[in-house]
Design an enzyme around this catalytic site. Sequence first.
Site, PDB file in Angstrom:
ATOM      1  N   HIS A 177      -3.814  -9.685  -5.187  1.00 38.51           N
ATOM      2  CA  HIS A 177      -5.157  -9.307  -4.719  1.00 38.51           C
ATOM      3  C   HIS A 177      -6.102  -8.913  -5.926  1.00 38.51           C
ATOM      4  O   HIS A 177      -7.126  -8.185  -5.520  1.00 38.51           O
ATOM      5  CB  HIS A 177      -5.103  -8.258  -3.725  1.00 38.51           C
ATOM      6  CG  HIS A 177      -4.368  -8.845  -2.436  1.00 38.51           C
ATOM      7  ND1 HIS A 177      -3.684  -8.054  -1.497  1.00 38.51           N
ATOM      8  CD2 HIS A 177      -4.229  -9.938  -1.853  1.00 38.51           C
ATOM      9  CE1 HIS A 177      -3.236  -8.438  -0.590  1.00 38.51           C
ATOM     10  NE2 HIS A 177      -3.468  -9.799  -0.911  1.00 38.51           N
ATOM     11  N   SER A 210       5.406  -2.182   2.057  1.00 40.12           N
ATOM     12  CA  SER A 210       4.434  -3.221   2.497  1.00 40.12           C
ATOM     13  C   SER A 210       4.531  -3.309   4.352  1.00 40.12           C
ATOM     14  O   SER A 210       5.666  -3.492   4.437  1.00 40.12           O
ATOM     15  CB  SER A 210       4.619  -4.721   1.931  1.00 40.12           C
ATOM     16  OG  SER A 210       3.620  -5.763   2.568  1.00 40.12           O
ATOM     17  N   CYS A 222     -25.899 -10.788 -19.199  1.00 39.80           N
ATOM     18  CA  CYS A 222     -26.730 -12.021 -18.790  1.00 39.80           C
ATOM     19  C   CYS A 222     -27.612 -12.126 -17.765  1.00 39.80           C
ATOM     20  O   CYS A 222     -28.179 -12.852 -17.308  1.00 39.80           O
ATOM     21  CB  CYS A 222     -25.540 -13.228 -18.416  1.00 39.80           C
ATOM     22  SG  CYS A 222     -24.748 -13.026 -17.094  1.00 39.80           S
ATOM     23  N   THR A 241       0.212   4.924  -2.016  1.00 40.16           N
ATOM     24  CA  THR A 241      -0.269   6.149  -1.180  1.00 40.16           C
ATOM     25  C   THR A 241       0.367   7.287  -1.617  1.00 40.16           C
ATOM     26  O   THR A 241       0.182   8.462  -1.821  1.00 40.16           O
ATOM     27  CB  THR A 241      -0.094   5.977   0.223  1.00 40.16           C
ATOM     28  OG1 THR A 241       1.275   5.625   0.510  1.00 40.16           O
ATOM     29  CG2 THR A 241      -0.956   5.050   0.876  1.00 40.16           C
ATOM     30  N   ASP A 246      -4.378  -1.341  -7.873  1.00 40.63           N
ATOM     31  CA  ASP A 246      -4.406  -0.271  -8.825  1.00 40.63           C
ATOM     32  C   ASP A 246      -4.250  -0.143 -10.281  1.00 40.63           C
ATOM     33  O   ASP A 246      -4.599   0.722 -10.765  1.00 40.63           O
ATOM     34  CB  ASP A 246      -3.695   1.152  -7.863  1.00 40.63           C
ATOM     35  CG  ASP A 246      -2.406   0.872  -7.675  1.00 40.63           C
ATOM     36  OD1 ASP A 246      -1.598   0.367  -8.332  1.00 40.63           O
ATOM     37  OD2 ASP A 246      -2.045   0.915  -6.515  1.00 40.63           O
ATOM     38  N   ASN A 306      10.025   0.675   3.813  1.00 43.00           N
ATOM     39  CA  ASN A 306       8.671   1.052   4.365  1.00 43.00           C
ATOM     40  C   ASN A 306       8.843   2.099   5.414  1.00 43.00           C
ATOM     41  O   ASN A 306       9.833   2.270   6.236  1.00 43.00           O
ATOM     42  CB  ASN A 306       8.101  -0.402   4.847  1.00 43.00           C
ATOM     43  CG  ASN A 306       6.610  -0.335   5.022  1.00 43.00           C
ATOM     44  OD1 ASN A 306       5.839  -0.124   4.250  1.00 43.00           O
ATOM     45  ND2 ASN A 306       6.275  -0.356   6.594  1.00 43.00           N
ATOM     46  N   CYS A 362     -18.553 -10.279 -14.251  1.00 42.05           N
ATOM     47  CA  CYS A 362     -19.679 -10.809 -13.839  1.00 42.05           C
ATOM     48  C   CYS A 362     -19.642 -12.082 -12.814  1.00 42.05           C
ATOM     49  O   CYS A 362     -18.941 -12.900 -13.052  1.00 42.05           O
ATOM     50  CB  CYS A 362     -20.511 -11.321 -15.054  1.00 42.05           C
ATOM     51  SG  CYS A 362     -22.222 -12.214 -14.690  1.00 42.05           S
ATOM     52  N   PHE A 419      -7.533   2.461   1.878  1.00 37.09           N
ATOM     53  CA  PHE A 419      -8.843   2.331   2.423  1.00 37.09           C
ATOM     54  C   PHE A 419      -9.243   1.788   3.566  1.00 37.09           C
ATOM     55  O   PHE A 419     -10.116   2.278   4.456  1.00 37.09           O
ATOM     56  CB  PHE A 419      -9.640   1.551   1.556  1.00 37.09           C
ATOM     57  CG  PHE A 419      -9.708  -0.179   1.621  1.00 37.09           C
ATOM     58  CD1 PHE A 419     -10.546  -0.615   2.452  1.00 37.09           C
ATOM     59  CD2 PHE A 419      -8.813  -0.681   0.873  1.00 37.09           C
ATOM     60  CE1 PHE A 419     -10.513  -2.137   2.445  1.00 37.09           C
ATOM     61  CE2 PHE A 419      -8.790  -2.004   1.016  1.00 37.09           C
ATOM     62  CZ  PHE A 419      -9.596  -2.747   1.787  1.00 37.09           C
ATOM     63  N   ALA A 454       1.034  -1.147  -0.052  1.00 33.81           N
ATOM     64  CA  ALA A 454       0.049   0.065  -0.011  1.00 33.81           C
ATOM     65  C   ALA A 454       0.809   1.355  -0.008  1.00 33.81           C
ATOM     66  O   ALA A 454       0.541   2.560  -0.608  1.00 33.81           O
ATOM     67  CB  ALA A 454      -0.873   0.116   1.175  1.00 33.81           C
TER      68      ALA A 454
END
Length: 236
Positions: free
Chosen positions: A114, A181, A143, A22, A99, A206, A122, A29, A18
Amino acid sequence: MLEKWLKESSYTVVFTGAGMSTESGLPDFRSAKSGLWRTKNPQQLASTYAMQHNRDEFIAFYQYRIRTLLKCKPHVGHMILADWQKRGLIHQIITQNVDGFHQQAGSTNVIELHGTLRTVHCSRCRRTYDAKRYVEEQFTCTCGGFLRPSVVLFGESLPYDAFEQAWTAAERADLWIVLGSSLQVSPANELPVIAKRSGAKLVIVNMEPTPLDDWADLLIHGRKIGEVLQEIDELL
């Protein structure tokens, strides 16, 4: 030191979290504290349960995330990694982020542990659409099935193929570089350990300390990733 290791390594893996996003202005989030999320737990909204039983708030949450994503773009760190990949200095990028900034910057064959927020698909027939459909208030497939973001929700496992590829890269790596991370999310945080046990040098960049700091051969805390990569790039 890192520039020397980059030149010497025959297989370098970059693992981003993340903190990489940022710096592009994309909020994490999990720490959102405004509007709808002030009294809600985002992790509960980003779950399979919410998709089935709390759909309005599930949709609102991902509309917010997609709109925010579309306002942001890759930063200099993403660009440098793409350049290093083209130059053969790094051989694999694995990301916990959804992202798509690595690909926008020009990186290829990125392993997305992820999933991606760039598309929705769908839940019935698996047909894929651009994520802008959520912003345009379109949530139904041709559909008739419900369109959901192509990310791993809480309650789902990581994509098997992606994690298997990442594991193979960890076993093969001579140099494993963590960028942004917290190394607290399982099972992704097992990968640097596998790399280290397989003989790789481990570098962690980090803002805050991580649970794997004692494993690292080089630690860089409290600095922006883009600035660190620019300094290394100038030495290469």
